[in-house]
Design a protein around this motif. Structure first.
Motif, PDB file in Angstrom:
ATOM      1  N   ALA A  15       2.102   1.259  -9.966  1.00  0.00           N
ATOM      2  CA  ALA A  15       1.371   1.391  -8.702  1.00  0.00           C
ATOM      3  C   ALA A  15       0.120   0.515  -8.703  1.00  0.00           C
ATOM      4  O   ALA A  15      -0.199  -0.142  -7.699  1.00  0.00           O
ATOM      5  N   LEU A  16      -0.585   0.487  -9.818  1.00  0.00           N
ATOM      6  CA  LEU A  16      -1.790  -0.339  -9.912  1.00  0.00           C
ATOM      7  C   LEU A  16      -1.446  -1.828  -9.835  1.00  0.00           C
ATOM      8  O   LEU A  16      -2.170  -2.617  -9.212  1.00  0.00           O
ATOM      9  N   LYS A  17      -0.341  -2.227 -10.451  1.00  0.00           N
ATOM     10  CA  LYS A  17       0.107  -3.619 -10.365  1.00  0.00           C
ATOM     11  C   LYS A  17       0.452  -3.982  -8.926  1.00  0.00           C
ATOM     12  O   LYS A  17       0.166  -5.088  -8.471  1.00  0.00           O
ATOM     13  N   ILE A  24      -6.705   4.187  -2.546  1.00  0.00           N
ATOM     14  CA  ILE A  24      -5.466   4.498  -3.268  1.00  0.00           C
ATOM     15  C   ILE A  24      -5.656   4.285  -4.769  1.00  0.00           C
ATOM     16  O   ILE A  24      -5.198   5.089  -5.586  1.00  0.00           O
ATOM     17  N   ARG A  25      -6.357   3.216  -5.140  1.00  0.00           N
ATOM     18  CA  ARG A  25      -6.597   2.934  -6.552  1.00  0.00           C
ATOM     19  C   ARG A  25      -7.375   4.090  -7.201  1.00  0.00           C
ATOM     20  O   ARG A  25      -7.078   4.504  -8.328  1.00  0.00           O
ATOM     21  N   LEU A  54       0.825  -1.203   0.000  1.00  0.00           N
ATOM     22  CA  LEU A  54       0.000   0.000   0.000  1.00  0.00           C
ATOM     23  C   LEU A  54       0.864   1.260   0.000  1.00  0.00           C
ATOM     24  O   LEU A  54       0.601   2.212  -0.745  1.00  0.00           O
ATOM     25  N   ARG A  55       1.902   1.247   0.805  1.00  0.00           N
ATOM     26  CA  ARG A  55       2.801   2.409   0.852  1.00  0.00           C
ATOM     27  C   ARG A  55       3.615   2.515  -0.431  1.00  0.00           C
ATOM     28  O   ARG A  55       3.866   3.610  -0.926  1.00  0.00           O
ATOM     29  N   LEU A  56       4.017   1.354  -0.960  1.00  0.00           N
ATOM     30  CA  LEU A  56       4.782   1.348  -2.203  1.00  0.00           C
ATOM     31  C   LEU A  56       3.952   1.916  -3.355  1.00  0.00           C
ATOM     32  O   LEU A  56       4.459   2.683  -4.183  1.00  0.00           O
ATOM     33  N   ALA A  57       2.667   1.551  -3.411  1.00  0.00           N
ATOM     34  CA  ALA A  57       1.796   2.049  -4.475  1.00  0.00           C
ATOM     35  C   ALA A  57       1.681   3.570  -4.405  1.00  0.00           C
ATOM     36  O   ALA A  57       1.686   4.253  -5.437  1.00  0.00           O
ATOM     37  N   ARG A  58       1.567   4.108  -3.201  1.00  0.00           N
ATOM     38  CA  ARG A  58       1.506   5.562  -3.036  1.00  0.00           C
ATOM     39  C   ARG A  58       2.763   6.226  -3.592  1.00  0.00           C
ATOM     40  O   ARG A  58       2.693   7.226  -4.314  1.00  0.00           O
ATOM     41  N   ILE A  59       3.898   5.664  -3.256  1.00  0.00           N
ATOM     42  CA  ILE A  59       5.167   6.242  -3.698  1.00  0.00           C
ATOM     43  C   ILE A  59       5.325   6.123  -5.205  1.00  0.00           C
ATOM     44  O   ILE A  59       5.761   7.063  -5.884  1.00  0.00           O
TER      45      ILE A  59
END
Length: 207
Positions: free
Chosen positions: A146-148, A165-166, A131-136
């Motif tokens: 990020a979506l992957k 986040i999505r 979740l944090r990685l997707a934000r970054i």
């Protein structure tokens, strides 16, 4: 009947003697292997417990010493992440990533979280990291990555947060319908009232 019984007992005794004569060595070796395996297993368990305790103590020490303006403390924790391939290494990657975010060093924050994903098999811990990685990754202008990353988040407890986040990521791509659909999904999930209200506010902006 008694003679038959005694003869039968003697026959059984001879069979047992013959069995041990023929197989005694193999049985002895098997017993030794069994004992060795048990001892080895106990040693491995104790070793794992000792390693976990040492990692815990080292993690606490390094995170206590960590300061954003102290490169040596950052490097020490980064080395810990690379060397300790366990949940404490993953936790350290989260801590270190936050430090890099605070320094506006998003590429290094991303790098630490990617390393953290390799260090733990705990589903909840992996979900938090993703979740944090997707934000970054979204901030780094790589929305498809990020979506992957979000697609790999597992567990019903994280559905709502991932949906929020999505929605933000899809909106950044100009996909307003996709964003709205993601937020509607998030509102239906089990999330905190505050997050649910936030997603509802985002939806209201489209009305």
């Amino acid at each position: 009947m008694e003679v038959y019984s005694n003869d039968n007992q003697r026959d059984q005794t001879e069979v047992v003697k013959q069995f041990f004569a023929n197989n005694g060595k193999a049985l002895a070796i098997g017993a030794v292997i069994g004992v060795a395996a048990l001892v080895g297993w106990r040693f491995w368990v104790n070793h794992q417990q000792n390693d976990a305790q040492a990692s815990s103590e080292r993690y606490q020490q390094l995170t206590t010493m960590l300061k954003a303006d102290n490169p040596a403390s950052i490097q020490a924790l980064a080395s810990f992440v690379e060397q300790d391939k366990n949940s404490y290494g993953a936790l350290a990657s989260l801590t270190l990533a936050k430090t890099f975010v605070d320094k506006n060093d998003l590429p290094n924050a991303e790098k630490q979280l990617v390393l953290g994903l390799q260090d733990s098999s705990d589903q909840n811990l992996q979900a938090v990291i993703r979740l944090r990685l997707a934000r970054i990754q979204s901030e780094l202008k790589t929305p498809d990555e990020a979506l992957k990353t979000l697609d790999a988040v597992k567990g019903d407890n994280w559905t709502g947060i991932a949906a929020d986040i999505r929605g933000d990521i899809l909106l950044s791509k100009g996909d307003k319908q996709g964003a709205a659909a993601a937020w509607r999904e998030g509102i239906k999930s089990e999330v905190s009232p505050a997050l649910k209200q936030m997603m509802q506010t985002k939806l209201n902006n489209f009305s």
